[in-house]
Design a protein around this motif. Structure first.
Motif, PDB file in Angstrom:
ATOM      1  N   ALA A  54       1.276   4.157  -2.895  1.00 15.10           N
ATOM      2  CA  ALA A  54       1.074   5.564  -2.541  1.00 15.10           C
ATOM      3  C   ALA A  54       2.304   6.390  -2.918  1.00 15.10           C
ATOM      4  O   ALA A  54       2.190   7.514  -3.421  1.00 15.10           O
ATOM      5  CB  ALA A  54       0.789   5.699  -1.050  1.00 15.10           C
ATOM      6  N   ILE A  98       0.836  -1.212   0.000  1.00 15.94           N
ATOM      7  CA  ILE A  98       0.000   0.000   0.000  1.00 15.94           C
ATOM      8  C   ILE A  98       0.865   1.254   0.000  1.00 15.94           C
ATOM      9  O   ILE A  98       0.622   2.205  -0.752  1.00 15.94           O
ATOM     10  CB  ILE A  98      -0.934  -0.003   1.228  1.00 15.94           C
ATOM     11  N   ILE A  99       1.906   1.259   0.850  1.00  9.86           N
ATOM     12  CA  ILE A  99       2.789   2.416   0.928  1.00  9.86           C
ATOM     13  C   ILE A  99       3.566   2.591  -0.378  1.00  9.86           C
ATOM     14  O   ILE A  99       3.789   3.720  -0.845  1.00  9.86           O
ATOM     15  CB  ILE A  99       3.762   2.281   2.111  1.00  9.86           C
ATOM     16  N   PHE A 157      -3.074   6.628  -1.174  1.00 10.30           N
ATOM     17  CA  PHE A 157      -3.620   5.557  -0.343  1.00 10.30           C
ATOM     18  C   PHE A 157      -5.033   5.167  -0.759  1.00 10.30           C
ATOM     19  O   PHE A 157      -5.558   4.152  -0.299  1.00 10.30           O
ATOM     20  CB  PHE A 157      -3.604   5.973   1.132  1.00 10.30           C
ATOM     21  N   TRP A 169      -5.494   1.619  -2.075  1.00  8.79           N
ATOM     22  CA  TRP A 169      -5.022   0.582  -1.146  1.00  8.79           C
ATOM     23  C   TRP A 169      -5.519  -0.811  -1.500  1.00  8.79           C
ATOM     24  O   TRP A 169      -4.763  -1.792  -1.415  1.00  8.79           O
ATOM     25  CB  TRP A 169      -5.432   0.927   0.286  1.00  8.79           C
TER      26      TRP A 169
END
Length: 242
Positions: free
Chosen positions: A93, A89-90, A117, A120
């Protein structure tokens, strides 16, 4: 044509006077990684080093999860999967920011990172889909697993830039645009080893700047691969539509 020197040179230009947000993203990533790796305290130093050396595409996270998941039990297994998903997810992002930086000289903001995000759930689906296929190939032998890891390496970029594309199609496009360039990508990744060693000498502080440099360089490489594939009609504009 794959010109890693050009991609790295562009990265330095693109980051000039815009290091702030990438550095903040890197610090946040490291902080979260360390917190999630507390159950693996004995391996924490190695984990941070590996995360810093390979954060550009999250490939080590995917491959190491495949290689070591069978050793994890109980709390370690749960924490490992949580770390795996959060890392994906990071990464997505972060790619949202690096893709924006690659398109023009406009300043980026922390809000751009937070906006990333919103993707996600696609990041989680993509990480699971890649994990499944890398696992299947790794069961045959380690080398095919590594080759397929490189082939799938552009998936996160694709789902970030083209949110209307399904995860399965993104994986297929990644395989197609990396065909013939896997060796170039591998050489580009290992070309950062020297900087990684220097960063280790600084007790890891150097990774705060190295990770953005790697990520920006790999973003430029992604654009190069996509451009080459479109020009050679390996993929078409229609392939990039939902």
């Amino acid at each position: 044509m794959f010109n890693r020197q050009k991609y790295k040179e562009f990265a330095r230009i693109q980051l000039k006077k815009r290091w702030g947000i990438p550095v903040v993203m890197t610090l946040i990533t490291f902080a979260i990684t360390i917190l999630l790796e507390i159950p693996y305290a004995r391996n924490m130093i190695d984990t941070v080093g590996q995360q810093g050396a390979a954060s550009s595409s999250n490939l080590w996270t995917v491959y190491s999860q495949v290689m070591h998941s069978y050793k994890q039990t109980g709390l370690e297994s749960v924490c490992g999967w949580i770390s795996f998903f959060i890392s994906a997810i990071i990464t997505v992002a972060g790619y949202h920011v690096y893709l924006k930086m690659s398109r023009g000289p406009e300043p980026v903001h922390f809000g751009d990172f937070m906006e990333g995000f919103n993707n996600w759930w696609r990041a989680i689906l993509a990480s699971l889909w890649m994990y499944l296929w890398i696992l299947l190939w790794t069961l045959l032998f380690i080398i095919p697993g590594i080759v397929k890891t490189i082939a799938y390496s552009q998936t996160y970029f694709i789902i970030t830039e083209f949110p209307e594309i399904s995860v399965t199609r993104a994986l297929d496009i990644s395989k197609r645009i990396t065909k013939g360039y896997k060796g170039d990508l591998f050489v580009m990744w290992i070309s950062f080893i020297g900087w990684g060693l220097l960063s280790c000498i600084t007790c890891g502080i150097g990774f705060i700047w190295l990770v953005p440099y790697i990520s920006m360089s790999m973003t430029n490489a992604y654009h190069g691969l996509m451009k080459n594939a479109l020009e050679a009609q390996i993929i078409t504009v229609e392939d990039l539509k939902g």
